[in-house]
Design an enzyme around this catalytic site. Structure first.
Site, short mmCIF file in Angstrom:
data_model
loop_
_atom_site.label_atom_id
_atom_site.label_comp_id
_atom_site.label_asym_id
_atom_site.label_seq_id
_atom_site.Cartn_x
_atom_site.Cartn_y
_atom_site.Cartn_z
N THR A 50 -4.75 -10.82 9.06
CA THR A 50 -5.22 -11.94 8.03
C THR A 50 -4.91 -12.55 6.62
O THR A 50 -5.60 -13.16 6.54
CB THR A 50 -7.52 -11.69 7.81
OG1 THR A 50 -7.03 -10.43 6.78
CG2 THR A 50 -7.64 -11.14 9.28
N ALA A 51 -4.05 -11.71 6.50
CA ALA A 51 -3.21 -12.75 5.11
C ALA A 51 -4.41 -11.68 4.06
O ALA A 51 -3.82 -12.29 2.80
CB ALA A 51 -2.81 -13.62 4.95
N ASP B 270 0.14 -1.15 0.02
CA ASP B 270 0.04 0.17 -0.25
C ASP B 270 1.04 0.96 0.05
O ASP B 270 1.81 1.45 0.70
CB ASP B 270 -1.12 -0.42 0.95
CG ASP B 270 -0.39 0.23 2.27
OD1 ASP B 270 1.58 0.41 2.77
OD2 ASP B 270 -0.69 -0.44 3.72
N LYS C 85 -3.75 0.11 -3.90
CA LYS C 85 -4.96 -0.55 -3.21
C LYS C 85 -6.21 0.59 -2.27
O LYS C 85 -6.04 1.55 -1.78
CB LYS C 85 -4.76 -1.93 -1.95
CG LYS C 85 -4.21 -1.32 -0.58
CD LYS C 85 -4.12 -2.08 0.22
CE LYS C 85 -3.59 -1.86 1.55
NZ LYS C 85 -3.63 -3.17 2.99
#
Length: 316
Positions: A228-229, A174, A197
């Site tokens: 959470t990947a 990001d 993103k």
């Protein structure tokens, strides 16, 4: 083990990072301080320090990783115990500083939990904080006590350098991680790329575009936290679709909650490299995950702080 000669340096640990704390103590050349953490029948934390620490410089190792609230309460209660036992200084060593993702009011009526945790640590009696890769560097300014923030990039970079991979590109997942990616790219002498993103809500992300050339290259995605990947696996898929040859990923803090391990196992990521700022449960130690130790770095920082030597050289 070469013994450290100054008996006024004491290192204690609680329940979040026992193995890392033991490793840090061995690098310094001392034994861990004796203390016990128990629970009353209703779940309240009961702590006892089982040796004298009067007039000592105490370094207390505790990440606020899951269960975060339990570990924060252990930490605050231990700081209070150390203060009441007349420790000269109480240096909180937090390999992972939790509650850091809420560092500003992004929407109306939101808390700023990173500041709240800073207030709690100071009020309890901490005199210094030593941490690694804060989620947002401005969190240092939330404290009115000294904060030393070490960097995980050199450890991760050295590992990838040892693999002698060809035609690399370092990828930030990001816009907020560009500085971190640039530091790794400078060390590996590679270009960078950025994943554009958007995050419609917490723990959910959507890849919009890739800025930079990744075609035919081996991509290394670097982040500070993988929770959470979702972001990292979406990024890996997008990189492969854009022509990347292979995708590696790395982070300092492997939170790896919920579906993270399953997502990584089923993803295009060839290897995930993490550090031991958060203790990995056995079920998370899959073949794709490589764990590196930050013990030597943190031990060196503790000794330098204790001896009033410069810590800034360790930031790089």
């Amino acid at each position: 083990m070469v013994k450290y000669s100054d008996p006024s340096l004491k290192v204690f640990t609680l329940n979040s990072n026992k193995e890392l704390a033991q490793e840090i103590a061995e690098h310094i050349g001392i034994s861990l301080g004796k203390n016990s953490v128990m629970r009353f029948s209703d779940g309240e934390v009961q702590i006892n320090i089982e040796e004298s620490i009067r007039g000592c410089d105490v370094y207390l190792i505790q990440s606020t990783s899951a269960p975060a609230n339990e570990h924060i309460m252990e930490l605050l209660i231990m700081i209070d115990a150390l203060k009441r036992a007349s420790a000269r200084t109480i240096n909180v060593v937090m390999p992972y500083y939790g509650y850091a993702r809420q560092d500003r009011k992004a929407r109306a009526r939101e808390p700023i939990t990173a500041k709240l945790v800073a207030n709690l640590l100071e009020t309890a009696g901490a005199t210094r904080v030593l941490t690694l890769d804060l989620h947002a560097t401005q969190i240092q300014g939330f404290f009115d006590i000294p904060v030393d923030q070490l960097m995980g990039v050199p450890i991760l970079s050295d590992y990838f350098q040892s693999k002698e991979l060809d035609d690399l590109v370092v990828v930030s997942p990001d816009h907020g991680g560009v500085v971190r990616a640039r530091k790794m790219a400078d060390r590996l002498k590679t270009p960078i790329a950025i994943i554009d993103k958007r995050r419609p809500r917490p723990n959910v992300s959507e890849v919009m575009n890739i800025v930079g050339n990744v075609e035919g290259k081996t991509a290394i995605i670097i982040d500070d936290i993988i929770d959470t990947a979702g972001t990292i696996t979406l990024a890996a898929n997008a990189l492969i679709e854009q022509g990347a040859k292979e995708v590696y990923a790395c982070c300092t803090h492997p939170v790896l909650s919920g579906p993270a391990i399953e997502r990584i196992h089923n993803s295009k990521i060839k290897e995930l490299v993490v550090t031991n700022t958060i203790e990995l449960e056995e079920e998370k130690k899959i073949d794709k995950v490589t764990e590196l130790s930050v013990a030597a770095l943190m031990a060196e920082a503790i000794v330098r702080v204790h001896e009033d030597a410069s810590v800034s050289t360790l930031f790089d």
